[in-house]
Write an enzyme that holds these catalytic residues in place. Structure first.
Site, PDB file in Angstrom:
ATOM      1  N   VAL A 180       0.857  -1.188   0.000  1.00 35.54           N
ATOM      2  CA  VAL A 180       0.000   0.000   0.000  1.00 35.54           C
ATOM      3  C   VAL A 180       0.889   1.233   0.000  1.00 35.54           C
ATOM      4  CG1 VAL A 180      -1.808   1.275   1.203  1.00 35.54           C
ATOM      5  CG2 VAL A 180      -1.773  -1.230   1.310  1.00 35.54           C
ATOM      6  N   CYS A 181       0.544   2.216  -0.846  1.00 35.32           N
ATOM      7  CA  CYS A 181       1.251   3.490  -0.890  1.00 35.32           C
ATOM      8  C   CYS A 181       2.738   3.234  -1.161  1.00 35.32           C
ATOM      9  CB  CYS A 181       0.990   4.246   0.412  1.00 35.32           C
ATOM     10  SG  CYS A 181       1.395   6.009   0.363  1.00 35.32           S
ATOM     11  N   ASN A 182       3.627   3.968  -0.483  1.00 34.08           N
ATOM     12  CA  ASN A 182       5.046   3.751  -0.753  1.00 34.08           C
ATOM     13  C   ASN A 182       5.602   2.534  -0.028  1.00 34.08           C
ATOM     14  OD1 ASN A 182       5.037   4.915   1.803  1.00 34.08           O
ATOM     15  ND2 ASN A 182       6.588   6.463   1.339  1.00 34.08           N
ATOM     16  N   THR A 200       2.045   2.710  -6.913  1.00 35.39           N
ATOM     17  CA  THR A 200       2.421   3.146  -5.578  1.00 35.39           C
ATOM     18  C   THR A 200       1.892   4.569  -5.395  1.00 35.39           C
ATOM     19  OG1 THR A 200       4.290   3.454  -4.042  1.00 35.39           O
ATOM     20  CG2 THR A 200       4.709   3.950  -6.351  1.00 35.39           C
ATOM     21  N   ALA A 231      -2.130   2.329  -4.867  1.00 37.71           N
ATOM     22  CA  ALA A 231      -1.630   3.702  -4.828  1.00 37.71           C
ATOM     23  C   ALA A 231      -1.711   4.199  -3.387  1.00 37.71           C
ATOM     24  CB  ALA A 231      -2.434   4.566  -5.794  1.00 37.71           C
TER      25      ALA A 231
END
Length: 311
Positions: A180-182, A200, A231
């Site tokens: 998830v995310c970075n 990402t 993202a």
């Protein structure tokens, strides 16, 4: 919220439903579900003829004796048995990066644990203290692994051989490996996304994914084989729902969504670079640059950073 058993008879938890009392926890219900042809349809509105016929054959009142039958029949069983889910957490992890997937995937009924880097509590990026359930030294296998993002410690994890080696080892046992995310930077640093489509956080997305040999996409979430990436932040909820849909089917997914009353309606347009005011986008990117660039420089060139400080 009240909980009901999942499709795995040995586990408790699963899909929350206000229609059932918490006293309906049962072990070993052996009802045979009424046969129904699987359907991927998720459209709201009137029941199909098949669904109406099914409902007519089901008990009108849900009791402790028949609720497992009802769930198995209406929601259907998972495509692949999932018994263990682990979500990596660490100091400075983004709160919603892990709590969103924890809530959604926890509805599967599988054992769902927060896995810390070391014993003891952590503080999230928003300062919330969290006690992980276990540590990476104790977890040897998982059916689903989720790697959330954050800030300083996310960048540090990208360069931490202990963390990367653990992820690679766990990945050999998983049905789903996700970020998830970075957190995608951490997963990318393992080499597991090489040649895979991935996404990402919006910040320098193409640059960081290409750095690790992944194929960047601008999708809110994407999967390539068993690798699922989301993202930024809230996209982890959508990705987790997509994993539920992939393995447990659309009816189960809609049940989870209804339990969450998940039907987002933000007050204004935004949430992605394409929908954000250009001035706001510039400001946010500048702030991210100011925070992340020194961290990345420090990790990639520690000796140069030390010499710079000594001058």
């Amino acid at each position: 919220m009240m909980t009901i058993p999942s499709f795995l008879p040995s586990q408790r938890g699963g899909l929350a439903a206000a229609a059932l009392a918490s006293t309906m926890f049962l072990a070993g219900c052996q009802h045979e579900p009424i046969a129904i042809q699987s359907s991927r349809a998720t459209s709201p509105g009137a029941m199909t003829a098949e669904e109406s016929a099914l409902k007519a054959r089901l008990p009108e009142k849900i009791t402790a004796e028949n609720h497992a039958l009802l769930m198995d029949t209406v929601l259907e069983k998972p495509r692949i048995p999932i018994r263990s889910i682990g979500i990596l957490v660490y100091e400075g992890v983004n709160d919603l990066d892990f709590t969103g997937p924890r809530y959604v995937l926890g509805q599967s009924g599988a054992q769902t644990r927060l896995v810390g880097l070391r014993p003891g509590p952590i503080k999230t990026i928003m300062g919330v203290q969290v006690m992980p359930d276990t540590t990476i030294d104790e977890v040897k296998s998982l059916d689903i692994l989720v790697i959330p993002g954050g800030f300083t410690q996310t960048v540090e994890a990208v360069y931490d051989p202990r963390v990367l080696d653990w992820i690679r080892a766990i990945d050999r046992t998983t049905t789903y490996t996700a970020s998830v995310c970075n957190g995608g930077w951490i997963l990318g640093a393992t080499g597991l996304l090489r040649g895979k489509r991935a996404t990402t956080n919006w910040y320098r997305r193409e640059e960081f994914l290409a750095k690790y040999g992944a194929i960047p996409t601008n999708d809110r979430y994407v999967h390539d084989g068993k690798y699922w990436t989301a993202a930024g932040v809230t996209a982890g909820i959508d990705m987790s729902l997509a994993i539920i849909e992939d393995n447990w089917g659309p009816r189960y997914t809609q049940s989870v969504m209804l339990d969450m009353e998940y039907d987002p309606a933000p007050p204004i347009s935004g949430g992605s670079p394409a929908k954000t005011n250009p001035l706001v986008l510039w400001m946010m990117k500048s702030m991210y640059d100011a925070g992340f660039e020194p961290l990345i420089e420090k990790m990639e060139n520690p000796e140069g950073t030390a010499r710079g400080r000594s001058r």
